[in-house]
Design a protein around this motif. Sequence first.
Motif, PDB file in Angstrom:
ATOM      1  N   ILE A 167      30.020   3.300  42.022  1.00  0.00           N
ATOM      2  CA  ILE A 167      29.362   3.946  43.160  1.00  0.00           C
ATOM      3  C   ILE A 167      30.180   5.148  43.622  1.00  0.00           C
ATOM      4  CG2 ILE A 167      28.789   3.669  45.620  1.00  0.00           C
ATOM      5  CD1 ILE A 167      28.025   0.756  44.944  1.00  0.00           C
ATOM      6  N   VAL A 168      31.479   4.942  43.754  1.00  0.00           N
ATOM      7  CA  VAL A 168      32.385   6.018  44.196  1.00  0.00           C
ATOM      8  C   VAL A 168      32.413   7.148  43.174  1.00  0.00           C
ATOM      9  CG1 VAL A 168      34.767   6.602  44.737  1.00  0.00           C
ATOM     10  CG2 VAL A 168      33.790   4.458  45.578  1.00  0.00           C
ATOM     11  N   GLU A 169      32.517   6.802  41.886  1.00  0.00           N
ATOM     12  CA  GLU A 169      32.580   7.811  40.826  1.00  0.00           C
ATOM     13  C   GLU A 169      31.320   8.671  40.772  1.00  0.00           C
ATOM     14  OE1 GLU A 169      33.342   5.531  37.327  1.00  0.00           O
ATOM     15  OE2 GLU A 169      35.521   5.435  37.666  1.00  0.00           O
ATOM     16  N   ARG A 170      30.195   8.080  41.149  1.00  0.00           N
ATOM     17  CA  ARG A 170      28.932   8.823  41.115  1.00  0.00           C
ATOM     18  C   ARG A 170      28.649   9.550  42.430  1.00  0.00           C
ATOM     19  NH1 ARG A 170      24.097   5.304  39.276  1.00  0.00           N
ATOM     20  NH2 ARG A 170      23.119   7.320  39.522  1.00  0.00           N
ATOM     21  N   GLY A 173      29.446   7.086  47.575  1.00  0.00           N
ATOM     22  CA  GLY A 173      30.274   6.319  48.504  1.00  0.00           C
ATOM     23  C   GLY A 173      29.859   6.425  49.957  1.00  0.00           C
ATOM     24  N   ASN A 174      29.140   7.494  50.332  1.00  0.00           N
ATOM     25  CA  ASN A 174      28.718   7.673  51.727  1.00  0.00           C
ATOM     26  C   ASN A 174      27.312   7.146  51.998  1.00  0.00           C
ATOM     27  OD1 ASN A 174      31.136   8.934  52.531  1.00  0.00           O
ATOM     28  ND2 ASN A 174      30.419  10.915  51.748  1.00  0.00           N
ATOM     29  N   ASP A 175      26.707   6.522  50.990  1.00  0.00           N
ATOM     30  CA  ASP A 175      25.367   5.958  51.169  1.00  0.00           C
ATOM     31  C   ASP A 175      25.464   4.722  52.058  1.00  0.00           C
ATOM     32  OD1 ASP A 175      23.008   4.204  50.623  1.00  0.00           O
ATOM     33  OD2 ASP A 175      22.466   5.827  49.256  1.00  0.00           O
ATOM     34  N   LEU A 176      24.833   4.766  53.236  1.00  0.00           N
ATOM     35  CA  LEU A 176      24.968   3.684  54.219  1.00  0.00           C
ATOM     36  C   LEU A 176      24.394   2.372  53.706  1.00  0.00           C
ATOM     37  CD1 LEU A 176      25.777   2.750  57.025  1.00  0.00           C
ATOM     38  CD2 LEU A 176      23.593   3.617  57.895  1.00  0.00           C
TER      39      LEU A 176
END
Length: 240
Positions: A167-170, A173-176
């Motif tokens: 998730i972070v690599e794509r 990461g800021n998706d609530l």
Amino acid sequence: SICWTSLITGYVEHGRGVEALQCFEHMQSEGVFPNPVTYVSILRACGVIGDLDMGIRIHNDIVKQGFLGKEDEEIMIGNALIDMYAKCGMLGKAAQVLQELQVRDEVSWNTLIIGYIHQGDDREGLNWFQCMQSEGFCLNTIIIIYILKACGNLGFVEKGQEIHKEIVERGLGNDLVLGNALINMYLKCDSIEDAIQMFESICYRDVIAWTIIISGYAQKGHVEKAFRAVQQMECEGFHP
């Protein structure tokens, strides 16, 4: 058939599966032949009301007419069949349909995996998820949420962490919504510190994020932390 299909689709989109099937029967009694879009809508209707017998009958008609052998129609109808069987609880049959498709797409895999997890078979859902990844398909937000749910239910924190890293690599990461799903997964896996760290890293927390962390504290017996979280939530302008 276009007029009939539009009417049937309208019924299905409003959750009126019974009326859609009645309309389909009426259409056939007038000698009008269904087209691939008609079949997709009728399969959706069968899934909505759980009419497995009708779904199998439609499947047989589709096979007789050779739609599953035509490249343009196969994936559309195949995905509708997977969805129908999954919603009717016939996940083995849904998996069989997917395996027999000459061409599979992201929707094919998502529908089967979500079907397994929705029916409570998290382990099998994760097994099919690995098969999906082996074919090179990318993750989307919906499938990530379900996979994190499965990881939480099974206590597979390492798999959850692997998904978190992706998730972070794509750059998600800021998706609530994904952040809330990660918090929930870590709490179910008893990784309280990871859950708190994830919660604190979210820039714009909502009442759902607060509720998840408060519930997690309460379920693990951290009563004082739960009450402090409620007070902090209210200080930030959120109402329970």
